[in-house]
Design a protein around this motif. Structure first.
Motif, short mmCIF file in Angstrom:
data_model
loop_
_atom_site.label_atom_id
_atom_site.label_comp_id
_atom_site.label_asym_id
_atom_site.label_seq_id
_atom_site.Cartn_x
_atom_site.Cartn_y
_atom_site.Cartn_z
N VAL A 75 0.87 -1.17 0.00
CA VAL A 75 0.00 0.00 0.00
C VAL A 75 0.91 1.23 0.00
N THR A 76 0.64 2.16 -0.90
CA THR A 76 1.47 3.37 -1.01
C THR A 76 0.70 4.59 -0.57
N PHE A 77 1.29 5.41 0.24
CA PHE A 77 0.70 6.69 0.62
C PHE A 77 1.67 7.80 0.22
N GLY A 78 1.12 8.83 -0.41
CA GLY A 78 1.99 9.95 -0.74
C GLY A 78 1.64 10.53 -2.07
N TYR A 79 2.51 11.40 -2.58
CA TYR A 79 2.20 12.13 -3.80
C TYR A 79 2.09 11.23 -5.01
N SER A 80 2.98 10.23 -5.11
CA SER A 80 2.89 9.34 -6.27
C SER A 80 1.89 8.24 -5.92
N GLU A 83 -1.89 3.94 -6.20
CA GLU A 83 -2.78 2.86 -5.80
C GLU A 83 -4.13 3.38 -5.33
N GLY A 84 -4.39 4.67 -5.60
CA GLY A 84 -5.74 5.18 -5.46
C GLY A 84 -6.16 5.61 -4.08
N PHE A 85 -5.20 5.77 -3.15
CA PHE A 85 -5.61 6.25 -1.84
C PHE A 85 -5.59 7.78 -1.82
N ALA A 86 -6.66 8.36 -1.34
CA ALA A 86 -6.75 9.82 -1.34
C ALA A 86 -6.14 10.38 -0.05
N VAL A 87 -5.14 9.67 0.46
CA VAL A 87 -4.52 10.11 1.70
C VAL A 87 -3.03 10.28 1.45
#
Lengths: 104, 279
Positions: A75-80, A83-87
């Motif tokens: 799961v990736t969080f951040g600017y790039s 994976e579709g997370f709005a966080v």
């Protein structure tokens, strides 16, 4: 994960299912290094953290999905945020987490 | 598979240097999550528990994990299905768990109790050592992992060889009978931080004694004296923060200036300035 050991052992002894999220990669400015870890029990109890508080609630939500489907995934969080997370991290960095059920 | 966690937990509590390798991406989704535990206790052959699903991959990752344990570094490595280099079929997260860094505190004084508390918050394994049994009582330092009644040079003779760049020696005796042998002993080790408490006058007098004892200039440069950053600390607790702040800054190679004074990356290389791009 060191700081999670007591909680993991307690949950295991009580038979409570747990999902573990571990930071495996960071890019740019990110508050925690690879190895930072968080555990989410099926009853919603949480131990540890993976950021400065920016993404923890999204990790809990994803952990609850994994409690349902048993998946192991990145799961990736951040600017790039491919994976579709709005966080994101407010500091502008990217963190990649590996999330899995604690069944080992 | 719960045997793996049990081994992992026991090795962690025994402070065994170890790595946990986990397949985090693979062409075969069933391979994701496979784990190899690498236990690198000193003096015995490295032990491997579990499997990543392929013997050749286990061998290569096990060898890489031993290297990462030595370097104290966690990260992702890519391999072919049987551990081939320069292929990317499998991504493995090798997470290294090093034993906690050590701090030796010489001198069982009021400042010591505060330093023990702050060092424990930072995760150090803390040993307090004083030759005077009346001061060096475990009851005075409930937070310390170890309280040793001995001369500093004798303790350093015993444990000095195990000290490395992440470890610290703090000399708080400000009595040359104790602190000169403590500093001399510490300089013979690879410990990353050596600090000695004392006034400017005590520091100058100690320096003369160290030079008289044959300490070279480049070795004297390793000694942080007076100990700690200049925070204006007065109380034992404030002083403990000033000492630990200096230990962190030295280990990270940062200059310990306020972040608000600069533009360098907060978590990155201290010399690297960030260029803000216009929106």
């Amino acid at each position: 994960m060191r700081e999670l050991l007591d909680d993991l052992e307690r949950w295991r002894a009580a038979g409570v299912p747990v999902v573990i999220a571990r930071v495996v990669e960071v890019e740019g400015s990110a508050p925690r290094l690879p190895g930072a870890a968080m555990a989410v029990a099926a009853d919603g109890e949480v131990a540890g953290s993976v950021s400065g508080g920016c993404v923890e609630s999204a990790v809990v939500a994803e952990a609850m999905r994994i409690h349902q489907n048993g998946e192991r995934r990145m799961v990736t969080f951040g600017y790039s945020d491919d994976e579709g997370f709005a966080v994101g991290l407010t500091c502008g960095g990217t963190i990649r987490l590996f999330m899995e059920p604690f069944d080992w | 598979m719960s045997d793996l966690f049990e081994r992992f937990r026991l090795a962690m509590s025994a402070a065994t240097p170890l790595a946990l390798a986990t397949v985090i991406e693979a062409e075969d989704p069933a391979a994701v999550g496979a784990k190899l535990l690498v236990l690198a206790a000193t003096g015995v052959a490295t032990e491997f528990v579990g499997t990543l699903g392929n013997e050749a991959l286990d061998r290569v990752v096990g060898r890489d994990a031993e290297g990462e344990i030595a370097a104290g570094r966690s990260g992702i490595r890519h391999y072919g299905p049987a551990g081939e280099a320069r292929e990317r079929a499998v991504a493995v997260f090798i997470e290294v768990f090093a034993p906690p860094p050590r701090m030796l505190v010489f001198g069982a004084v009021d400042f010591t109790a505060a330093l023990v508390s702050v060092a424990k918050v930072l995760g150090f394994h803390v040993t307090v050592c004083d030759a005077r049994a009346v001061f060096a009582s475990p009851r005075r330092f409930p937070g310390a992992d170890e309280v040793v009644v001995d001369w500093p040079d004798r303790l350093l003779d015993r444990v000095g060889a195990t000290l490395g760049p992440r470890d610290a020696v703090c000399v708080l005796t400000h009595d040359h009978r104790f602190d000169v042998p403590a500093v001399l002993g510490a300089l013979r080790t690879d410990v990353g931080y050596i600090g000695a408490m004392g006034s400017r006058r005590t520091t100058a007098a100690r320096r003369e004694r160290l030079v008289a004892a044959g300490v070279e200039a480049q070795d004297l440069a390793r000694l942080r004296a007076p100990i700690g950053l200049d925070l204006g600390a007065r109380t034992p607790e404030e002083t403990a923060i000033a000492i630990c702040a200096e230990i962190i800054a030295l280990r990270c190679g940062h200059g310990a200036r306020p972040l608000s004074d600069g533009t360098a990356a907060i978590h990155g290389d201290p010399t690297e300035a960030i260029t803000e791009t216009a929106p």
